[in-house]
Motif scaffolding. Sequence first.
Motif, PDB file in Angstrom:
ATOM      1  N   SER A  83       0.825  -1.210   0.000  1.00 61.03           N
ATOM      2  CA  SER A  83       0.000   0.000   0.000  1.00 61.03           C
ATOM      3  C   SER A  83       0.858   1.257   0.000  1.00 61.03           C
ATOM      4  N   GLY A  84       1.970   1.234   0.741  1.00 58.16           N
ATOM      5  CA  GLY A  84       2.864   2.380   0.753  1.00 58.16           C
ATOM      6  C   GLY A  84       3.470   2.636  -0.612  1.00 58.16           C
ATOM      7  N   ALA A  85       3.896   1.568  -1.281  1.00 59.73           N
ATOM      8  CA  ALA A  85       4.455   1.701  -2.625  1.00 59.73           C
ATOM      9  C   ALA A  85       3.407   2.245  -3.595  1.00 59.73           C
ATOM     10  N   GLN A  86       2.168   1.774  -3.478  1.00 57.12           N
ATOM     11  CA  GLN A  86       1.081   2.275  -4.331  1.00 57.12           C
ATOM     12  C   GLN A  86       0.858   3.765  -4.117  1.00 57.12           C
ATOM     13  N   LEU A  87       0.892   4.191  -2.860  1.00 58.81           N
ATOM     14  CA  LEU A  87       0.685   5.607  -2.556  1.00 58.81           C
ATOM     15  C   LEU A  87       1.749   6.472  -3.212  1.00 58.81           C
ATOM     16  N   TYR A 102       8.939   2.481 -14.494  1.00 54.30           N
ATOM     17  CA  TYR A 102       8.102   1.504 -15.194  1.00 54.30           C
ATOM     18  C   TYR A 102       8.282   0.118 -14.583  1.00 54.30           C
ATOM     19  N   GLY A 103       9.538  -0.257 -14.337  1.00 57.91           N
ATOM     20  CA  GLY A 103       9.804  -1.578 -13.776  1.00 57.91           C
ATOM     21  C   GLY A 103       9.222  -1.757 -12.389  1.00 57.91           C
ATOM     22  N   VAL A 104       9.346  -0.740 -11.552  1.00 65.39           N
ATOM     23  CA  VAL A 104       8.819  -0.832 -10.189  1.00 65.39           C
ATOM     24  C   VAL A 104       7.291  -0.804 -10.207  1.00 65.39           C
ATOM     25  N   ALA A 105       6.711  -0.023 -11.114  1.00 67.81           N
ATOM     26  CA  ALA A 105       5.249   0.008 -11.228  1.00 67.81           C
ATOM     27  C   ALA A 105       4.703  -1.368 -11.590  1.00 67.81           C
ATOM     28  N   ALA A 106       5.419  -2.087 -12.439  1.00 68.46           N
ATOM     29  CA  ALA A 106       5.011  -3.458 -12.775  1.00 68.46           C
ATOM     30  C   ALA A 106       5.030  -4.337 -11.534  1.00 68.46           C
ATOM     31  N   GLN A 107       6.044  -4.170 -10.705  1.00 65.81           N
ATOM     32  CA  GLN A 107       6.128  -4.946  -9.474  1.00 65.81           C
ATOM     33  C   GLN A 107       4.993  -4.597  -8.508  1.00 65.81           C
ATOM     34  N   VAL A 108       4.619  -3.333  -8.459  1.00 63.21           N
ATOM     35  CA  VAL A 108       3.499  -2.914  -7.600  1.00 63.21           C
ATOM     36  C   VAL A 108       2.207  -3.574  -8.059  1.00 63.21           C
ATOM     37  N   ALA A 109       1.984  -3.600  -9.369  1.00 61.29           N
ATOM     38  CA  ALA A 109       0.770  -4.235  -9.894  1.00 61.29           C
ATOM     39  C   ALA A 109       0.741  -5.722  -9.555  1.00 61.29           C
ATOM     40  N   LEU A 110       1.896  -6.374  -9.655  1.00 66.70           N
ATOM     41  CA  LEU A 110       1.964  -7.807  -9.375  1.00 66.70           C
ATOM     42  C   LEU A 110       1.797  -8.091  -7.888  1.00 66.70           C
ATOM     43  N   THR A 111       2.493  -7.349  -7.057  1.00 64.86           N
ATOM     44  CA  THR A 111       2.427  -7.636  -5.623  1.00 64.86           C
ATOM     45  C   THR A 111       1.065  -7.327  -5.029  1.00 64.86           C
ATOM     46  N   SER A 112       0.342  -6.394  -5.653  1.00 62.49           N
ATOM     47  CA  SER A 112      -1.010  -6.083  -5.176  1.00 62.49           C
ATOM     48  C   SER A 112      -2.048  -7.019  -5.780  1.00 62.49           C
ATOM     49  N   GLY A 113      -1.651  -7.778  -6.806  1.00 62.64           N
ATOM     50  CA  GLY A 113      -2.610  -8.641  -7.486  1.00 62.64           C
ATOM     51  C   GLY A 113      -3.642  -7.854  -8.267  1.00 62.64           C
ATOM     52  N   ASP A 114      -3.290  -6.631  -8.640  1.00 58.18           N
ATOM     53  CA  ASP A 114      -4.223  -5.750  -9.353  1.00 58.18           C
ATOM     54  C   ASP A 114      -3.567  -5.327 -10.670  1.00 58.18           C
ATOM     55  N   ILE A 115      -3.726  -6.120 -11.707  1.00 58.25           N
ATOM     56  CA  ILE A 115      -3.090  -5.849 -12.988  1.00 58.25           C
ATOM     57  C   ILE A 115      -3.639  -4.575 -13.618  1.00 58.25           C
ATOM     58  N   GLY A 116      -4.863  -4.205 -13.276  1.00 59.29           N
ATOM     59  CA  GLY A 116      -5.451  -2.990 -13.816  1.00 59.29           C
ATOM     60  C   GLY A 116      -4.629  -1.742 -13.523  1.00 59.29           C
ATOM     61  N   LEU A 117      -3.829  -1.771 -12.466  1.00 57.61           N
ATOM     62  CA  LEU A 117      -3.006  -0.618 -12.125  1.00 57.61           C
ATOM     63  C   LEU A 117      -2.018  -0.278 -13.234  1.00 57.61           C
ATOM     64  N   ILE A 118      -1.601  -1.284 -13.969  1.00 56.74           N
ATOM     65  CA  ILE A 118      -0.562  -1.098 -14.976  1.00 56.74           C
ATOM     66  C   ILE A 118      -1.136  -0.747 -16.349  1.00 56.74           C
ATOM     67  N   CYS A 119      -2.439  -0.871 -16.517  1.00 54.84           N
ATOM     68  CA  CYS A 119      -3.028  -0.710 -17.856  1.00 54.84           C
ATOM     69  C   CYS A 119      -2.798   0.666 -18.490  1.00 54.84           C
ATOM     70  N   PRO A 120      -2.824   1.775 -17.728  1.00 52.05           N
ATOM     71  CA  PRO A 120      -2.582   3.072 -18.378  1.00 52.05           C
ATOM     72  C   PRO A 120      -1.193   3.213 -18.994  1.00 52.05           C
ATOM     73  N   ILE A 121      -0.220   2.388 -18.563  1.00 49.09           N
ATOM     74  CA  ILE A 121       1.141   2.516 -19.095  1.00 49.09           C
ATOM     75  C   ILE A 121       1.609   1.249 -19.810  1.00 49.09           C
ATOM     76  N   ALA A 122       0.701   0.309 -20.045  1.00 48.77           N
ATOM     77  CA  ALA A 122       1.107  -0.975 -20.615  1.00 48.77           C
ATOM     78  C   ALA A 122       1.675  -0.828 -22.028  1.00 48.77           C
ATOM     79  N   GLU A 123       1.041  -0.011 -22.858  1.00 51.74           N
ATOM     80  CA  GLU A 123       1.509   0.155 -24.230  1.00 51.74           C
ATOM     81  C   GLU A 123       2.905   0.774 -24.263  1.00 51.74           C
ATOM     82  N   THR A 124       3.107   1.820 -23.480  1.00 54.38           N
ATOM     83  CA  THR A 124       4.408   2.481 -23.453  1.00 54.38           C
ATOM     84  C   THR A 124       5.458   1.569 -22.830  1.00 54.38           C
ATOM     85  N   GLY A 125       5.076   0.848 -21.782  1.00 57.49           N
ATOM     86  CA  GLY A 125       6.005  -0.084 -21.158  1.00 57.49           C
ATOM     87  C   GLY A 125       6.487  -1.142 -22.131  1.00 57.49           C
TER      88      GLY A 125
END
Length: 239
Positions: A83-87, A102-125
């Motif tokens: 939650s702290g990393a997400q904030l 970008y790399g850390v944001a991917a890890q945040v999405a995975l560790t939270s189990g919420d892949i939707g978090l990464i969708c706004p940057i998926a194409e650029t990533g």
Amino acid sequence: DPTALSGVTTDANGGNGADAFGRVDGRYLVGLMRRLDAPVPSRWAQIILRRALLTRVATPANVRPADWVAERAWLLLRMGDVSGAQLLIGRIGADRYSPRLYGVAAQVALTSGDIGLICPIAETGAALSKEFFWPMARAMCAGLGGESSLAAALIDQARDRRQIGNFDLLLAERVASAGAGGRRAVNVDWKEADRLNTFRYGLATAGGIEIPENLLATAPARLHAWRAFAPDLPAGARS
């Protein structure tokens, strides 16, 4: 640059104040964070460190603002604090990302189990990185957004190119098929997995797939901390 001053808390609401890191060179701070063995054994040390990492501070010298956010968020994740990393990352606009963020944001999405978090940057990533996660992120986000045909095409493309192993591909396909209009029935057999890593944990959590106890038993301590706060897991499974 809005990332030049980054963080969540101030001295008025539980933070350490704008001078929390003094005038220490950013390269030294980043090196120290990367070398730190986390999670920290002492509960009080963990609390104090978390407070410092979340404090709203200026970017120190000799480190990019987005990288400064990324390193703090990465240490929070290793401490088990999703939650702290997400904030921290949630305060940064996608147009201000660095490759490291970008790399850390991917890890945040995975560790939270919420892949939707990464969708706004998926194409650029996917355009910026060679990591196999990003083509899978594109497919999963397409599926979650109801574009089942595009998701299926991207999964098939990854399968044809052998970009990742079959087990990990099936996990991604399971998440992609969970969106509106998903038509593929995907069965995941954990006997094909010899270990539990962040990618497998994140996609299993996102896809509502139960992880075998033998793999959980050998997982690192921080994974159990992520699991304890996963919103979609039943209370009895958060251990």
